[in-house]
Write a protein that holds these residues in place. Sequence first.
Motif, PDB file in Angstrom:
ATOM      1  N   GLY A   8       0.780  -1.233   0.000  1.00  0.00           N
ATOM      2  CA  GLY A   8       0.000   0.000   0.000  1.00  0.00           C
ATOM      3  C   GLY A   8       0.807   1.276   0.000  1.00  0.00           C
ATOM      4  N   GLY A   9       2.121   1.171   0.093  1.00  0.00           N
ATOM      5  CA  GLY A   9       2.927   2.385   0.051  1.00  0.00           C
ATOM      6  C   GLY A   9       2.942   2.988  -1.334  1.00  0.00           C
ATOM      7  N   GLY A  10       3.525   4.190  -1.432  1.00  0.00           N
ATOM      8  CA  GLY A  10       3.610   4.839  -2.732  1.00  0.00           C
ATOM      9  C   GLY A  10       3.925   6.305  -2.590  1.00  0.00           C
ATOM     10  N   LEU A  11       3.741   7.011  -3.707  1.00  0.00           N
ATOM     11  CA  LEU A  11       3.998   8.451  -3.769  1.00  0.00           C
ATOM     12  C   LEU A  11       2.665   9.190  -3.767  1.00  0.00           C
ATOM     13  N   VAL A  12       2.553  10.191  -2.914  1.00  0.00           N
ATOM     14  CA  VAL A  12       1.315  10.956  -2.816  1.00  0.00           C
ATOM     15  C   VAL A  12       1.663  12.415  -2.536  1.00  0.00           C
ATOM     16  N   GLN A  13       0.804  13.314  -2.960  1.00  0.00           N
ATOM     17  CA  GLN A  13       1.011  14.733  -2.681  1.00  0.00           C
ATOM     18  C   GLN A  13       0.584  15.066  -1.252  1.00  0.00           C
ATOM     19  N   ALA A  14       1.162  16.109  -0.721  1.00  0.00           N
ATOM     20  CA  ALA A  14       0.783  16.567   0.612  1.00  0.00           C
ATOM     21  C   ALA A  14      -0.730  16.800   0.672  1.00  0.00           C
ATOM     22  N   GLY A  15      -1.331  16.354   1.759  1.00  0.00           N
ATOM     23  CA  GLY A  15      -2.772  16.453   1.907  1.00  0.00           C
ATOM     24  C   GLY A  15      -3.518  15.225   1.441  1.00  0.00           C
ATOM     25  N   GLY A  16      -2.815  14.340   0.759  1.00  0.00           N
ATOM     26  CA  GLY A  16      -3.443  13.129   0.239  1.00  0.00           C
ATOM     27  C   GLY A  16      -3.527  12.021   1.269  1.00  0.00           C
ATOM     28  N   SER A  17      -3.976  10.843   0.800  1.00  0.00           N
ATOM     29  CA  SER A  17      -4.195   9.700   1.686  1.00  0.00           C
ATOM     30  C   SER A  17      -3.602   8.432   1.096  1.00  0.00           C
ATOM     31  N   LEU A  18      -3.239   7.525   1.976  1.00  0.00           N
ATOM     32  CA  LEU A  18      -2.811   6.185   1.603  1.00  0.00           C
ATOM     33  C   LEU A  18      -3.308   5.226   2.673  1.00  0.00           C
ATOM     34  N   ARG A  19      -3.507   3.956   2.283  1.00  0.00           N
ATOM     35  CA  ARG A  19      -3.833   2.933   3.263  1.00  0.00           C
ATOM     36  C   ARG A  19      -2.821   1.804   3.151  1.00  0.00           C
ATOM     37  N   LEU A  20      -2.129   1.559   4.235  1.00  0.00           N
ATOM     38  CA  LEU A  20      -1.175   0.464   4.296  1.00  0.00           C
ATOM     39  C   LEU A  20      -1.859  -0.781   4.846  1.00  0.00           C
ATOM     40  N   SER A  21      -1.438  -1.937   4.347  1.00  0.00           N
ATOM     41  CA  SER A  21      -1.951  -3.212   4.831  1.00  0.00           C
ATOM     42  C   SER A  21      -0.788  -4.080   5.281  1.00  0.00           C
ATOM     43  N   CYS A  22      -1.040  -4.905   6.282  1.00  0.00           N
ATOM     44  CA  CYS A  22      -0.034  -5.848   6.763  1.00  0.00           C
ATOM     45  C   CYS A  22      -0.730  -7.179   6.980  1.00  0.00           C
ATOM     46  N   ALA A  23      -0.396  -8.161   6.164  1.00  0.00           N
ATOM     47  CA  ALA A  23      -0.996  -9.482   6.264  1.00  0.00           C
ATOM     48  C   ALA A  23      -0.062 -10.408   7.023  1.00  0.00           C
ATOM     49  N   ALA A  24      -0.597 -11.093   8.034  1.00  0.00           N
ATOM     50  CA  ALA A  24       0.189 -12.016   8.855  1.00  0.00           C
ATOM     51  C   ALA A  24      -0.091 -13.456   8.439  1.00  0.00           C
ATOM     52  N   SER A  25       0.924 -14.274   8.559  1.00  0.00           N
ATOM     53  CA  SER A  25       0.813 -15.660   8.087  1.00  0.00           C
ATOM     54  C   SER A  25       0.204 -16.602   9.100  1.00  0.00           C
ATOM     55  N   ALA A  75     -10.441 -11.919  10.832  1.00  0.00           N
ATOM     56  CA  ALA A  75     -10.719 -12.988   9.872  1.00  0.00           C
ATOM     57  C   ALA A  75      -9.653 -13.058   8.776  1.00  0.00           C
ATOM     58  N   LYS A  76      -9.084 -11.906   8.449  1.00  0.00           N
ATOM     59  CA  LYS A  76      -8.078 -11.862   7.384  1.00  0.00           C
ATOM     60  C   LYS A  76      -6.660 -11.808   7.930  1.00  0.00           C
ATOM     61  N   ASN A  77      -6.506 -11.826   9.247  1.00  0.00           N
ATOM     62  CA  ASN A  77      -5.174 -11.709   9.858  1.00  0.00           C
ATOM     63  C   ASN A  77      -4.427 -10.498   9.311  1.00  0.00           C
ATOM     64  N   THR A  78      -5.126  -9.398   9.188  1.00  0.00           N
ATOM     65  CA  THR A  78      -4.554  -8.221   8.545  1.00  0.00           C
ATOM     66  C   THR A  78      -4.771  -6.991   9.411  1.00  0.00           C
ATOM     67  N   VAL A  79      -3.764  -6.140   9.460  1.00  0.00           N
ATOM     68  CA  VAL A  79      -3.886  -4.857  10.140  1.00  0.00           C
ATOM     69  C   VAL A  79      -3.666  -3.762   9.109  1.00  0.00           C
ATOM     70  N   TYR A  80      -4.383  -2.669   9.292  1.00  0.00           N
ATOM     71  CA  TYR A  80      -4.348  -1.571   8.333  1.00  0.00           C
ATOM     72  C   TYR A  80      -3.902  -0.282   9.018  1.00  0.00           C
TER      73      TYR A  80
END
Length: 125
Positions: A8-25, A75-80
């Motif tokens: 979910g990382g990337g390049l964004v302009q100031a004021g923008g939004s991103l959502r990171l995900s972390c999936a656990a095994s 349920a998805k073993n995921t944190v955002y």
Amino acid sequence: QVQLVESGGGLVQAGGSLRLSCAASEHTFSRYAMAWFRQAPGKEREFVSAILWSGGSTYYADSVKGRFTISGDIAKNTVYLQMNSLKPEDTAVYYCAARISFGFGLRAPGNYDHWGQGTQVTVSS
């Protein structure tokens, strides 16, 4: 061995939004807390946010409070990590971490047992 995979990382302009995900095994019950840390070039790794799987309590660094939101999907073993109103100073590699044992010190990276590989977040001005 718990494996954590961020996305979910990337390049964004100031004021923008991103959502990171972390999936656990592995199943959630084996983890006490999940957290996000970040590390900018030349700086130490710093705490961003954490969530306790039991009860869902959340914690934030002062620098991101009110802009970032951590959440988990058992349920998805995921944190955002939802990141809004991003600033250039938020630019860093963001790491997901898992802690197995109960205890204090959620903001200290040394208290976490497993780490993801990191995902780059770049905020342009």
